[in-house]
Design an enzyme around this catalytic site. Structure first.
Site, short mmCIF file in Angstrom:
data_model
loop_
_atom_site.label_atom_id
_atom_site.label_comp_id
_atom_site.label_asym_id
_atom_site.label_seq_id
_atom_site.Cartn_x
_atom_site.Cartn_y
_atom_site.Cartn_z
N HIS A 421 0.82 -1.21 0.00
CA HIS A 421 0.00 0.00 0.00
C HIS A 421 0.86 1.26 0.00
O HIS A 421 0.35 2.37 -0.20
CB HIS A 421 -0.92 0.00 1.22
N ASP A 425 -2.48 2.16 -4.34
CA ASP A 425 -3.69 2.12 -3.53
C ASP A 425 -4.54 0.92 -3.89
O ASP A 425 -4.23 0.18 -4.84
CB ASP A 425 -4.48 3.42 -3.72
#
Length: 448
Positions: A421, A425
């Site tokens: 992450h 995203d």
């Protein structure tokens, strides 16, 4: 009455935020619910509303500074009110924000000294709360924050200091802390003399008689040394978890058409006794196609930033008797399905035989880990750093599913994708997984 404006907490993991921009200046009139300032975190930038109406009497944390959650950022006063100013003479505005209601004379307990006195201890609000919970005297804690301000880490370190060199389990240490027991006076009976909760209870109640009969003989544990390949794998996996924000997503696919494709290819080449093609080969080929369409998933995070690769070096996780190794097929996206399956078999075979070159176990851009042969439906793979993603492949199982409005027996499979992450995203990663799934459900999409 003056109202403090505090740093909000968004989500369980938020510990601090950066005050990106004040939308009002000192002396401005503000209305309750009106946007007052913007906060930037590692995930979002959002505006925060004024908690009450009044006048922005004092801005304590300036734009661009970072403050812990619940820290005081500003003071809103009622019209005509002149509230007591937060002192900023001893440091920057962000340190002044560390003063909380508990620091004020009229709201503090007997143990807290007003900020204006010589005995005032500068500490973050969360650190004061933790010190109270752990019964730690802040005057005995050395602050490592800005200008000597005490942080939660400082308080926890002070609480753990008496137990630093004590051979005891974490539960035993916590129990001893709550009961005020000096562990240096307790004899441990656990493995290697480790102190357990039972040892503490015995020390607290020495009069309690112990069973007179001899304890039955306990078979000794066998110990596998954490060394060599096992130690290397352990270190790499722990480093992967520590240095990446890992998130895993799953999708269940109807791969009946992929199963038919494999059977068609096997039937077409049935005269070739050496011909082999597996589901893993088809998934590897589809993965390369999907990575080219979603290049962020074919990237690595390095010191100077995110490297987007124009080629796919496809890693294949191979289980060995003493551990796991991930050789990679260089330029895997440049091969046809028939060529790629031979390349995958080649590196996997040499991995098991110990015939790999150093270059073949480095420089990977994406990894596949297939556990279908172990009868596992799905799992959460751990990233192979510095790669952005790793695909987990579960077994194919025939089960009832709805197809064209009817219940049919279909071939179903679960894919799992773990991604960093820090690099990308959720939406881009999930779009990649969905497109890969579409290819496996409709193999014709691989040629588009």
């Amino acid at each position: 009455m003056a109202q403090e404006v505090i740093m909000p907490k968004w989500g369980l993991t938020m510990k601090e935020g950066k005050l990106a921009r004040w939308l009002k200046a000192e002396g401005d009139t503000v209305e309750a619910g009106e946007a007052l300032f913007e906060v930037e975190t590692d995930k979002i930038t959002n505006s925060v509303e004024a908690p009450v109406s009044g006048v922005l009497a004092q801005i304590i944390v300036a734009e661009g500074e970072v403050a812990e959650v619940q820290a005081v950022l500003a003071i809103i006063a009622a019209p005509g009110e002149t509230p007591e100013k937060y002192s900023t003479t001893s440091g920057s505005a962000s340190e002044a924000a560390n003063q909380t209601v508990a620091d004020k004379p009229e709201e503090s307990g007997a143990s807290q000294t007003p900020a204006g006195s010589e005995e005032f201890v500068k500490a973050m609000p969360a650190a004061r709360k933790l010190a109270e919970d752990l019964q730690i005297n802040l005057a005995t804690v050395t602050g490592t924050g800005r200008n000597g301000s005490i942080t939660m880490k400082d308080v926890q370190a002070a609480a753990d200091a008496p137990f630093k060199n004590i051979n005891a389990s974490p539960k035993a240490i916590e129990f001893a802390r709550k009961k005020g027991v000096d562990l240096s006076q307790v004899t441990g009976t656990g493995d290697g003399g480790k102190i357990t909760k039972a040892d503490i209870l015995k020390a607290m109640n020495p009069a309690v008689e112990q069973p007179s009969q001899a304890a039955p003989a306990v078979q000794q544990d066998s110990i596998i040394p954490m060394e060599g390949v096992r130690k290397l794998i352990a270190d790499n996996m722990q480093a992967s978890l520590n240095n990446a924000a890992q998130l895993s997503v799953f999708v269940e696919l109807d791969v009946t058409e992929m199963v038919r494709l494999r059977e068609t290819l096997r039937e077409r080449n049935k005269r070739n006794k050496e011909y082999r093609i597996s589901y893993n080969d088809i998934i590897s080929y589809a993965t390369c196609r999907a990575l080219k369409r979603h290049p962020i998933m074919n990237s690595t995070i390095q010191d100077d930033g995110i490297h987007m690769h124009g080629y796919v070096n496809l890693g294949i996780a191979v289980a060995l008797p003493n551990g796991l190794i991930v050789p990679n097929v260089k330029m895997a996206d440049s091969f046809t399905l028939e060529e790629l399956k031979d390349k995958v078999r080649d590196v996997a075979g040499r991995a098991r035989d110990g015939g790999l070159e150093m270059d073949e176990i480095s420089g990977g851009t994406f990894t596949i880990s297939n556990v279908s042969m172990l009868g596992v439906d799905g799992f959460t793979p751990i990233l192979n750093p510095p790669e952005t993603g790793i695909l987990g492949i579960g077994r194919i199982v025939e089960k009832p599913a709805v197809k064209d409005g009817e219940i049919q027996i279909r071939s179903m499979m679960t894919l799992s994708l773990t991604f960093n992450h820090m690099t990308t995203d959720g939406a881009p990663a999930m779009s990649f997984l969905r497109e890969l799934g579409d290819m496996l459900e409709n193999p014709g999409l691989m040629i588009m």
